[in-house]
Design a protein around this motif. Structure first.
Motif, PDB file in Angstrom:
ATOM      1  N   GLY A  82       0.830  -1.201   0.000  1.00 51.60           N
ATOM      2  CA  GLY A  82       0.000   0.000   0.000  1.00 51.60           C
ATOM      3  C   GLY A  82       0.866   1.254   0.000  1.00 51.60           C
ATOM      4  N   THR A  83       0.218   2.374  -0.180  1.00 52.50           N
ATOM      5  CA  THR A  83       0.923   3.660  -0.180  1.00 52.50           C
ATOM      6  C   THR A  83       1.642   3.865   1.151  1.00 52.50           C
ATOM      7  OG1 THR A  83      -0.676   4.544  -1.716  1.00 52.50           O
ATOM      8  CG2 THR A  83       0.557   6.157  -0.450  1.00 52.50           C
ATOM      9  N   GLU A  84       1.118   3.223   2.215  1.00 47.97           N
ATOM     10  CA  GLU A  84       1.731   3.362   3.541  1.00 47.97           C
ATOM     11  C   GLU A  84       3.174   2.867   3.545  1.00 47.97           C
ATOM     12  OE1 GLU A  84      -1.268   2.497   2.858  1.00 47.97           O
ATOM     13  OE2 GLU A  84      -2.546   3.799   4.071  1.00 47.97           O
ATOM     14  N   ALA A  85       3.533   1.981   2.596  1.00 46.21           N
ATOM     15  CA  ALA A  85       4.917   1.499   2.542  1.00 46.21           C
ATOM     16  C   ALA A  85       5.889   2.645   2.253  1.00 46.21           C
ATOM     17  CB  ALA A  85       5.065   0.406   1.480  1.00 46.21           C
ATOM     18  N   LEU A  86       5.384   3.717   1.635  1.00 52.56           N
ATOM     19  CA  LEU A  86       6.269   4.860   1.373  1.00 52.56           C
ATOM     20  C   LEU A  86       6.802   5.437   2.683  1.00 52.56           C
ATOM     21  CD1 LEU A  86       4.375   6.829  -1.455  1.00 52.56           C
ATOM     22  CD2 LEU A  86       5.970   4.928  -1.667  1.00 52.56           C
ATOM     23  N   ASP A  87       6.018   5.290   3.747  1.00 52.08           N
ATOM     24  CA  ASP A  87       6.478   5.814   5.047  1.00 52.08           C
ATOM     25  C   ASP A  87       7.690   5.035   5.559  1.00 52.08           C
ATOM     26  OD1 ASP A  87       4.496   7.701   5.054  1.00 52.08           O
ATOM     27  OD2 ASP A  87       3.074   6.430   6.128  1.00 52.08           O
ATOM     28  N   ILE A  88       7.820   3.785   5.122  1.00 56.28           N
ATOM     29  CA  ILE A  88       8.975   2.979   5.543  1.00 56.28           C
ATOM     30  C   ILE A  88      10.197   3.329   4.710  1.00 56.28           C
ATOM     31  CG2 ILE A  88       9.885   0.614   5.639  1.00 56.28           C
ATOM     32  CD1 ILE A  88       6.842  -0.169   6.038  1.00 56.28           C
ATOM     33  N   TYR A  89       9.981   3.465   3.414  1.00 53.36           N
ATOM     34  CA  TYR A  89      11.128   3.573   2.510  1.00 53.36           C
ATOM     35  C   TYR A  89      11.514   5.006   2.158  1.00 53.36           C
ATOM     36  CZ  TYR A  89      10.475  -1.421   2.183  1.00 53.36           C
ATOM     37  OH  TYR A  89      10.369  -2.746   2.498  1.00 53.36           O
ATOM     38  N   THR A  90      10.833   5.976   2.755  1.00 55.75           N
ATOM     39  CA  THR A  90      11.254   7.374   2.550  1.00 55.75           C
ATOM     40  C   THR A  90      11.356   8.067   3.898  1.00 55.75           C
ATOM     41  OG1 THR A  90       8.974   8.194   2.344  1.00 55.75           O
ATOM     42  CG2 THR A  90      10.112   7.639   0.299  1.00 55.75           C
ATOM     43  N   GLU A  91      12.117   9.132   3.900  1.00 54.40           N
ATOM     44  CA  GLU A  91      12.136  10.060   5.037  1.00 54.40           C
ATOM     45  C   GLU A  91      11.389  11.304   4.589  1.00 54.40           C
ATOM     46  OE1 GLU A  91      13.161   9.494   7.948  1.00 54.40           O
ATOM     47  OE2 GLU A  91      14.589   7.829   7.767  1.00 54.40           O
ATOM     48  N   LEU A  92      10.548  11.807   5.463  1.00 56.46           N
ATOM     49  CA  LEU A  92       9.848  13.053   5.135  1.00 56.46           C
ATOM     50  C   LEU A  92      10.749  14.228   5.484  1.00 56.46           C
ATOM     51  CD1 LEU A  92       6.215  12.478   6.456  1.00 56.46           C
ATOM     52  CD2 LEU A  92       6.939  12.679   4.080  1.00 56.46           C
ATOM     53  N   LYS A  93      10.776  15.189   4.605  1.00 57.03           N
ATOM     54  CA  LYS A  93      11.497  16.423   4.924  1.00 57.03           C
ATOM     55  C   LYS A  93      10.512  17.587   4.879  1.00 57.03           C
ATOM     56  CE  LYS A  93      15.713  17.273   3.522  1.00 57.03           C
ATOM     57  NZ  LYS A  93      16.770  17.421   2.507  1.00 57.03           N
ATOM     58  N   ASP A  94      10.532  18.405   5.934  1.00 61.37           N
ATOM     59  CA  ASP A  94       9.720  19.629   5.934  1.00 61.37           C
ATOM     60  C   ASP A  94      10.469  20.700   5.166  1.00 61.37           C
ATOM     61  OD1 ASP A  94       8.134  18.274   7.682  1.00 61.37           O
ATOM     62  OD2 ASP A  94       8.373  19.672   9.353  1.00 61.37           O
ATOM     63  N   ILE A  95       9.748  21.415   4.328  1.00 66.94           N
ATOM     64  CA  ILE A  95      10.358  22.556   3.630  1.00 66.94           C
ATOM     65  C   ILE A  95       9.532  23.803   3.948  1.00 66.94           C
ATOM     66  CG2 ILE A  95      10.932  23.541   1.386  1.00 66.94           C
ATOM     67  CD1 ILE A  95      11.460  20.737   0.391  1.00 66.94           C
ATOM     68  N   TYR A  96      10.177  24.855   4.381  1.00 64.91           N
ATOM     69  CA  TYR A  96       9.513  26.137   4.626  1.00 64.91           C
ATOM     70  C   TYR A  96      10.065  27.154   3.636  1.00 64.91           C
ATOM     71  CZ  TYR A  96       8.037  24.083   9.048  1.00 64.91           C
ATOM     72  OH  TYR A  96       7.472  23.267   9.989  1.00 64.91           O
TER      73      TYR A  96
END
Ligand code: NAD
Length: 488
Positions: A466-480
């Motif tokens: 599922g799309t939720e797997a992206l949470d495992i294989y990526t790191e989220l970066k905040d951009i301001y």
């Protein structure tokens, strides 16, 4: 340049090179114990070399736009589809299944691969309002880096697709450690992906004993994320090793899944799905049904029919067979030992309970479909995953008792209920303490675009695929982003 595929000599692939090892072991057909090939066992240094190759290759792979990474994976899916029969025959042979079942698994692997190839065109972040004027806020997804992927043998082709495709589409490089019993399909699929355009160092495969190369991968400073599918015991070891390095870990572990039959159920349907839940793939599914919780009023009817159905099942690897062998002798012996222990605790074996010795099966790792009753809910067998064709049946007096018993487990992966009552069905889905709840079907049957995973001993809270797997294989970066109106 890749050397050609040689199923008789399966070797680790590091940076596109097949590595011969001085230490080999036979790949045995679970159907008849015949040697179908030899596996070259990697050691710790090969595992380390694979991590180094993956590290080296990762940055340039991450620089390929996700859409293009997805396009390469789409091509790989097309190549697998064009040669699906070849893969299915490999899986049928090394995992001990009918060609029909192996074909179904190949189709499932392609479906999963296509879903994740498509994620290359989505790979969504979010934009959110900022609390500050002239400021914008958003998230983007970036690769973790090197992904170590460790898989189980039960459905080798989907297990490969479930992890390798999302890891790659997210821009990670990969070190895959497939199960020792099913290395040939992993070798074949990895070569197809490299042939489709995945750079060799981006996808490495390390074949070796889990106890030897597993800890190297779990603790290696060059590995950024570990995704593991396998037993709870090994999952714990990996979590401990990876935890010391604060690595990101996804654990897809075992289950002891409940299947409730209410007194208003369609009993024919319930028996059909109970049999598939307990015995299809020889019970070797994390999502197999293994605790059958039956209400008093229909207990005798359901149990008589379920036992008759179990006795009627055909064992073997022909397409008209219902179940094949378990994966190895160790697994078969563990089940026989668990049955002895259960009998000593007072269990009544309603059918099966022994190794199948019928014509042609004596050398295989076959257990007759087994149903057991008269066990207390806290007994060893009721609380422990056996990963084979064994179901335990419990009698309950009420819906409330059924739900409580279903939730009385150290695992929390899936569960199913059979009922015609909307109220019972909905209440079950809300109160089942598990990651997946099914109404009027089997305990298994996940779809590649749906998140799968469980509670407690069934996992560590992540969800794949599922799309939720992206949470495992990526790191989220905040951009301001700050705009300055005076510069307009
Ligand atoms: P296992 O844990 O023995 O082996 C799984 C993998 O781990 C193999 O590749 C093995 O070589 C490797 N391994 C073994 N020891 C290791 C170690 N010390 N460090 C790192 N890796 C190691 O499991 P199994 O018996 O092969 O597979 C069956 C288990 O897998 C069952 O518990 C089943 O429920 C689970 N499973 C879970 C899912 C899920 O999605 N939740 C899916 C399929 C199977």
């Amino acid at each position: 340049m890749l050397t050609s595929f040689d199923p008789q000599n399966v070797r680790s692939l590091v940076n596109g090179e097949a590595l011969t090892s001085g230490s080999t072991q036979p790949i045995l057909s679970p159907h008849d114990s015949a040697e179908v090939g030899r596996l070259h066992l990697a050691d710790a240094s090969t595992a380390s070399a694979a991590v180094s190759a993956a590290r080296e290759a990762q940055a340039s792979w991450a620089a390929v736009p996700a859409v293009q990474r997805g396009a390469i994976l789409h091509k790989a899916c097309n190549l697998i589809e064009a040669r699906a029969e070849e893969l299915s025959r490999i899986v049928a042979c090394e995992a001990g299944k009918s060609l029909k079942d192996a074909r179904g698994e190949t189709a499932g692997a392609i479906l999963c691969g296509r879903f994740f190839a498509g994620e290359g065109q989505r790979m969504f972040g979010r934009t959110m309002p900022s609390g500050t004027p002239e400021k914008s806020a958003m998230t983007v997804r970036q690769p973790c880096g090197v992904a170590a992927l460790i898989t189980a043998a039960n459905t080798p082709a989907p297990n490969f697709a479930w992890k390798v495709f999302p890891a790659l589409v997210c821009g990670n490089s990969v070190v895959l450690k497939p199960a020792e019993e099913t290395p040939v399909s992993a070798d074949w699929m990895a070569r197809i992906l490299i042939g489709a355009g995945i750079p060799p160092g981006v996808l490495n495969v390390v074949h070796g004993l889990g106890s030897e190369v597993g800890p190297v991968l779990a603790s290696h400073p060059g590995v950024d994320v570990i995704s593991f599918t396998g037993s709870t015991r090994v999952g714990r070891l990996i979590a401990e090793q990876a935890g010391r390095e604060l690595k990101k870990v996804s654990l897809e572990l075992g289950g002891k899944n409940a299947f409730i039959v209410c007194d208003d159920a369609d009993i024919d349907k319930a028996v059909h799905w109970a049999s598939l839940s307990a015995f299809s793939n020889a019970g070797q599914r994390c999502a197999s049904g293994s605790r059958f919780i039956v209400m008093d009023n229909v207990y005798d009817d359901f149990v008589n029919r379920f036992v008759a159905k179990a006795k009627s099942l055909r064992l073997g690897v022909e397409d008209d067979c219902d179940l094949g062998p378990v994966i190895n002798l160790r697994q078969l012996s563990a089940m026989l030992a668990a049955l002895e222990r259960a009998k000593a605790e007072g269990a009544e074996v309603l059918c099966g309970g022994q190794r199948a010795e019928t014509a042609g099966l004596g050398n295989g790792f076959y257990l007759n479909p087994t149903l057991v009753t008269n066990l207390p809910p806290h007994s060893h067998m009721a609380q422990t995953e056996l990963f084979g064709p064994i179901g335990i049946i419990f009698r309950v007096g009420s819906f409330e008792e059924a739900i409580n018993l279903a939730n009385n487990s150290p695992y929390g992966l899936t569960g199913a209920i059979h009922t015609r009552s909307w109220d019972r069905a909905w209440t079950f889905t809300q109160r089942l303490s598990a990651g997946i709840a099914v109404v009027n079907a089997g305990t298994f049957g996940s779809e590649p675009h749906m998140p799968f995973g469980g509670l407690r001993n069934s996992g560590n809270g992540t969800r794949e695929p599922g799309t939720e797997a992206l949470d495992i294989y990526t790191e989220l970066k905040d951009i301001y982003l700050i705009t300055e109106p005076e510069r307009l």
